[in-house]
Scaffold this motif. Sequence first.
Motif, PDB file in Angstrom:
ATOM      1  N   PRO A  99       0.678  -1.304   0.087  1.00 21.50           N
ATOM      2  CA  PRO A  99       0.051   0.187  -0.048  1.00 21.50           C
ATOM      3  C   PRO A  99       1.040   1.243  -0.100  1.00 21.50           C
ATOM      4  CG  PRO A  99       0.247  -0.844   2.151  1.00 21.50           C
ATOM      5  CD  PRO A  99       0.872  -1.786   1.334  1.00 21.50           C
ATOM      6  N   THR A 116      -3.609   4.605  -0.774  1.00 19.79           N
ATOM      7  CA  THR A 116      -4.222   3.384  -0.884  1.00 19.79           C
ATOM      8  C   THR A 116      -4.433   2.297   0.207  1.00 19.79           C
ATOM      9  OG1 THR A 116      -2.295   2.049  -1.578  1.00 19.79           O
ATOM     10  CG2 THR A 116      -3.658   2.990  -3.450  1.00 19.79           C
ATOM     11  N   TYR A 117      -3.875   2.850   1.468  1.00 20.44           N
ATOM     12  CA  TYR A 117      -3.707   2.044   2.630  1.00 20.44           C
ATOM     13  C   TYR A 117      -5.084   1.809   2.973  1.00 20.44           C
ATOM     14  CZ  TYR A 117      -2.713   0.298   7.092  1.00 20.44           C
ATOM     15  OH  TYR A 117      -2.494  -0.465   8.190  1.00 20.44           O
ATOM     16  N   TRP A 169      -6.597  -0.918   1.241  1.00 25.32           N
ATOM     17  CA  TRP A 169      -5.562  -2.273   1.192  1.00 25.32           C
ATOM     18  C   TRP A 169      -6.003  -3.015   2.486  1.00 25.32           C
ATOM     19  CZ3 TRP A 169      -1.779  -3.405   4.836  1.00 25.32           C
ATOM     20  CH2 TRP A 169      -0.892  -4.255   4.418  1.00 25.32           C
TER      21      TRP A 169
END
Length: 765
Positions: free
Chosen positions: A424, A428-429, A432
């Motif tokens: 990630p 995008t974490y 994810w």
Amino acid sequence: MSSAWPALVPILSDEHVRLRPHGPADVPRIVEQANDPRSRRWTTVPMPYDASHGRAFLEVVRAGWDSGERRFWAIEVDGAFAGTVNYTRRVPGTAEIGFGLHPDARGRSVATRAVRLVLEHAFAHDGVRTMTWRAAAGNLASWRAAWANGFVQHGTWPAMHANGAGQVEDLWIASVRAGDPRRPRRPWWEAADLEGERVRLRPWRPEDAPTTWPDEQAELYNEGMAPTPENFADWRSSRLHRMSVGQGVFWCIADAGTDEALGGIQVQRLDVDFTRGTGLIGYWLHPHARGRGALQDALELLVPHAFAARTDDAGRAGLGLHHLQAGTDEDNRASQRVLRRSGFHECATERAVLAHEDRPPTGALTFELLDTDDRVAQTVEPAIVPVLETGSLRLRPWTPHDRPSGERDLDRDSLRFMPAGAQPTAGTYDAWFTRGERQRDRGTVVKWCIADRATDAPLGAVMVFGIGAGTPGDAELGYWLYADARGRGHLREAIPAVLDHAFAPLAQDGLGLRRLRAVTDLENVASQRLLERHGFHRWGESHGSFARADASVADAAHFELLAAGRASLAPAGGVLVVPVLDGERARLRPWRDEDVPRIVQGCADATTRHWLAGLPDPYTDDAARAYVRLMRRAAASGTTLGWCIADPRTDLAVGSVSVMDLRGEDRTAGEVGYWIHPDARGTGVATEAVGLALAHAFTSTEDCGLGRRRLRLNVAAGNDASAAIARRHGFIHVGTDRLAEPLGDGSYADLLRFDLLQAEWSDRS
């Protein structure tokens, strides 16, 4: 002109009910019936009702027969007036039926029988082709007589009925035709009493009205399903009605001990012919009832009842279904876990299908269960991510707070050697992390954050995924490091702990795998060397099968490691058995689940926390249970032999002693470690316990010992009590690593290194 009544009235009868003309002798019973509270609730008779009204009613009966527009019968049971049944012509070929009973005739199927006799007469002898029925919404007693004779409800006519109190109510409408069967067209479902140890399922009662309103979570995932203090009466009435027309069954989930209402569970869509035998499950809990396993227990009661034949061996009616469905919001992980634990199989995912007033549409998951399914085999528990500790690392679950900074973006190697979405970024974490949690809930992925043991800062990830997909006992290993964490041996240190957990039996809280796969980009030589270092066998290559994060495609190298093959790398004896070693003041035995409270006390102690850096804060029961599991897995994998130090008299846990690093580069050496509960310090227990452990470690394998040639022991400078124990047993101070040992307060101390040879131990002994 004289009236033809009552001679015109045909006598209709069966073995229990006789329909005849009304007469003056019926007036007292007519008055009693009209003044009964139930009659006054559902009809519009004058209030109060006296004999003059009764005599006027007889004139209405006479006029009806004389005009030919209305047919009235007195219902007689056992020689006594029991009520009235009639029908009124509305249009050619269509009439409307009405009926009412004296209070002492109710509950005996009298109305059902009377209605059936009238229907047979009207259809056979009076030119009626369609009989209609209407009643105030909620009048289930009237509906039951119509239902039993094949009437079908067509809907509700809003605000079309004025009751005896002048209140306007909705109206139910139904009909039956001459050629229709004289039996119920749909089941009238009842909420059977289903008893469990912790909860019971039972019908809803008026006293179950909630005192609080649904909270934010209820509105988020079960909008409109739970009642409020304000609408409970109508809410309950609606569900009673829906059961009466065959739509579904609605239970109250109640505490088995107190009978307090905890929530509701239901099976719906039972009236859909196209999906006959299928029911849709729904459920909800009051806020105070969550987190107690009530829904799990409720499903354990409901599922067998739903699949039981309409009458089971014990004489209780089941629902006779063969297929159950349930749906959840994609974000409602708690509901999804309940279904998976109950053996439901996730069968479909729909995107952006659930509409909401105050937020964008969300996706939905659909689950199903067949009566022929093996529920035990299909049960899925969320994968547990245990905390695994190594020398400098802690492998732990990822948290929402582990989002990387913007500086930790994908570098060149990440883009080349990793699949898209594996690692990630700051942006995008969240997605994810959410995806990983859903995979964990499905039991298919165990994903660890590789964290620095001293700072808990994330360094990368290692995971076992694809669990249960394809061949049983087979899964895949994956890993990555942030760019600034590479080149420090972190993966080399982390992977053995993961392999130990992956291959440890389920009974020892491992994954119970027999084979691990791994795939790397053919150009990723460093990853291939890492796998080979840990025993993986390279069995082949495939062309154009590795999709990189930068959207390019590369060849791939394939590896595998079998549990049996890895076991051959273990020390002689394979799985270590933790023996019981008895002394005068100390007893060494395996760790047990009941030792958790003592572990918490020991590891929450300020002195323990000062010398053992990196303990979870706060130290909880879950952390203690993870420690017990870690000791079991370590013994199963042959890496560590860890004992609980117990009081020989009470068997109460008073500390820990371990012989570690049994599968290091020097297979003839090991390391000793220990800690003591606060109430056992200064008693000599630690000294004796370490002596028992040393004796077992230096005993030959032929004599069931560990057969070690040399043992190490490390102590932080300043920990004089621990150093004294080492010296009492003959350990020699062989060196000092300056400021190498982290302490619990974040500072560092010198690390004093000691060792002891087996020959020296034998001489002392």
